[in-house]
Design a protein around this motif. Sequence first.
Motif, mmCIF file in Angstrom:
data_model
loop_
_atom_site.group_PDB
_atom_site.id
_atom_site.type_symbol
_atom_site.label_atom_id
_atom_site.label_comp_id
_atom_site.label_asym_id
_atom_site.label_seq_id
_atom_site.Cartn_x
_atom_site.Cartn_y
_atom_site.Cartn_z
ATOM 1 N N UNK A 144 -10.724 0.748 1.897
ATOM 2 C CA UNK A 144 -11.830 1.819 2.654
ATOM 3 C C UNK A 144 -11.883 0.975 3.729
ATOM 4 N N UNK A 145 -11.928 1.768 4.663
ATOM 5 C CA UNK A 145 -12.359 1.960 6.205
ATOM 6 C C UNK A 145 -11.777 0.872 6.564
ATOM 7 N N UNK A 146 -10.923 0.495 6.084
ATOM 8 C CA UNK A 146 -9.126 -0.891 7.025
ATOM 9 C C UNK A 146 -10.353 -1.723 6.230
ATOM 10 N N UNK A 147 -10.699 -2.232 5.223
ATOM 11 C CA UNK A 147 -11.685 -3.261 4.540
ATOM 12 C C UNK A 147 -10.592 -3.661 3.573
ATOM 13 N N UNK A 148 -10.724 -4.752 2.817
ATOM 14 C CA UNK A 148 -10.013 -5.067 1.366
ATOM 15 C C UNK A 148 -11.099 -5.413 0.615
ATOM 16 N N UNK A 149 -11.653 -4.880 -0.982
ATOM 17 C CA UNK A 149 -12.579 -5.323 -1.713
ATOM 18 C C UNK A 149 -11.227 -6.512 -2.682
ATOM 19 N N UNK A 150 -12.590 -7.306 -3.880
ATOM 20 C CA UNK A 150 -12.635 -7.865 -4.772
ATOM 21 C C UNK A 150 -10.676 -7.359 -5.217
ATOM 22 N N UNK A 151 -10.952 -6.387 -5.405
ATOM 23 C CA UNK A 151 -9.125 -6.014 -6.016
ATOM 24 C C UNK A 151 -8.047 -6.301 -5.930
ATOM 25 N N UNK A 152 -8.210 -5.697 -4.800
ATOM 26 C CA UNK A 152 -7.305 -5.516 -3.656
ATOM 27 C C UNK A 152 -7.086 -7.091 -3.511
ATOM 28 N N UNK A 153 -7.892 -8.607 -3.370
ATOM 29 C CA UNK A 153 -7.373 -9.499 -3.396
ATOM 30 C C UNK A 153 -6.589 -10.122 -3.916
ATOM 31 N N UNK A 154 -7.656 -9.720 -6.153
ATOM 32 C CA UNK A 154 -6.750 -9.732 -7.375
ATOM 33 C C UNK A 154 -5.548 -9.466 -6.874
ATOM 34 N N UNK A 155 -5.021 -7.882 -6.993
ATOM 35 C CA UNK A 155 -4.184 -7.804 -6.908
ATOM 36 C C UNK A 155 -2.927 -8.291 -6.244
ATOM 37 N N UNK A 156 -3.612 -8.610 -4.869
ATOM 38 C CA UNK A 156 -2.353 -9.124 -3.421
ATOM 39 C C UNK A 156 -1.807 -10.774 -4.337
ATOM 40 N N UNK A 157 -2.900 -11.562 -4.773
ATOM 41 C CA UNK A 157 -3.050 -12.495 -5.292
ATOM 42 C C UNK A 157 -1.612 -12.261 -6.394
ATOM 43 N N UNK A 158 -2.073 -11.749 -7.326
ATOM 44 C CA UNK A 158 -0.824 -11.456 -8.667
ATOM 45 C C UNK A 158 0.671 -11.314 -7.994
ATOM 46 N N UNK A 200 0.693 -1.104 -0.433
ATOM 47 C CA UNK A 200 0.197 -0.110 0.377
ATOM 48 C C UNK A 200 0.571 1.046 0.313
ATOM 49 N N UNK A 201 2.076 1.381 1.261
ATOM 50 C CA UNK A 201 2.912 2.324 0.684
ATOM 51 C C UNK A 201 3.455 2.811 -0.324
ATOM 52 N N UNK A 202 3.969 1.956 -0.912
ATOM 53 C CA UNK A 202 4.755 1.884 -2.137
ATOM 54 C C UNK A 202 3.596 1.697 -3.541
ATOM 55 N N UNK A 203 2.396 1.507 -3.243
ATOM 56 C CA UNK A 203 1.078 2.268 -3.750
ATOM 57 C C UNK A 203 1.300 1.123 -4.959
ATOM 58 N N UNK A 204 1.145 0.048 -4.743
ATOM 59 C CA UNK A 204 1.175 -0.868 -5.688
ATOM 60 C C UNK A 204 -0.097 -1.837 -5.573
ATOM 61 N N UNK A 205 -0.708 -0.945 -4.152
ATOM 62 C CA UNK A 205 -2.613 -1.300 -3.935
ATOM 63 C C UNK A 205 -2.891 0.322 -3.660
ATOM 64 N N UNK A 206 -4.015 -0.317 -4.080
ATOM 65 C CA UNK A 206 -4.960 0.654 -3.196
ATOM 66 C C UNK A 206 -5.305 1.101 -1.780
ATOM 67 N N UNK A 207 -4.725 2.450 -1.407
ATOM 68 C CA UNK A 207 -5.618 1.976 0.241
ATOM 69 C C UNK A 207 -6.001 1.349 0.433
#
Length: 199
Positions: A72-86, A63-70
């Motif tokens: 929202x309300x300390x929760x991660x959505x589907x797009x976060x999961x996809x990016x983290x998997x990649x 998140x700090x490196x801006x590879x994924x977006x911050x």
Amino acid sequence: MNKDTLLSMVERLSSCKDIQLSDIPSIDLYVDQVTTLFDDKLGDTKREPSEKVLTKTMINNYTKSKIIMPPKNKKYNKNHMILLSLIYNLKQILSINDIKLLFDPLFNKANDTKGHLKKNLDELYAAYLAIKEDDMKNCSDYFSNVLDHVLAISSEKNIGSNNDKDILMLLVLALTAQAAFNKRLAESIIDEYFSDKNN
């Protein structure tokens, strides 16, 4: 050296599954739930059982490196999961900086300081999973070809007649040479098409 044992290694490794779109909950998750999901789904990919697939620190760093977006309300959505998997797959080969360059076109940077995604990642991720699954089906054939080549050269050069480890060493060298080439090719594509100097 037992060829069947080596082929069973290939079968085991090529059957490891990625996080599928259907594995990702429809509700947003807190960071502890994200790390648990990744450990549950990708546990077979760990070399050592004590390893963590994903940690809070890793997610914060991405998140700090801006590879994924911050979140929202300390929760991660589907797009976060996809990016983290990649990222999990890419970081085995590429630097964090290269991953960031690769992901930059996904984000709307022009008038957006929060780094929102330009598009939904579902189709891109589904295509990636399909390509990877198809490629994994060919792993046994690829490995058999490499092994046969190593055995032929070993026999021709009279290597390993009394020591299987010499042949296994040549096999590892051949596999890592191909992996190094693929890594350099991926980096060259990023340098040519994704780096700042080409935008």
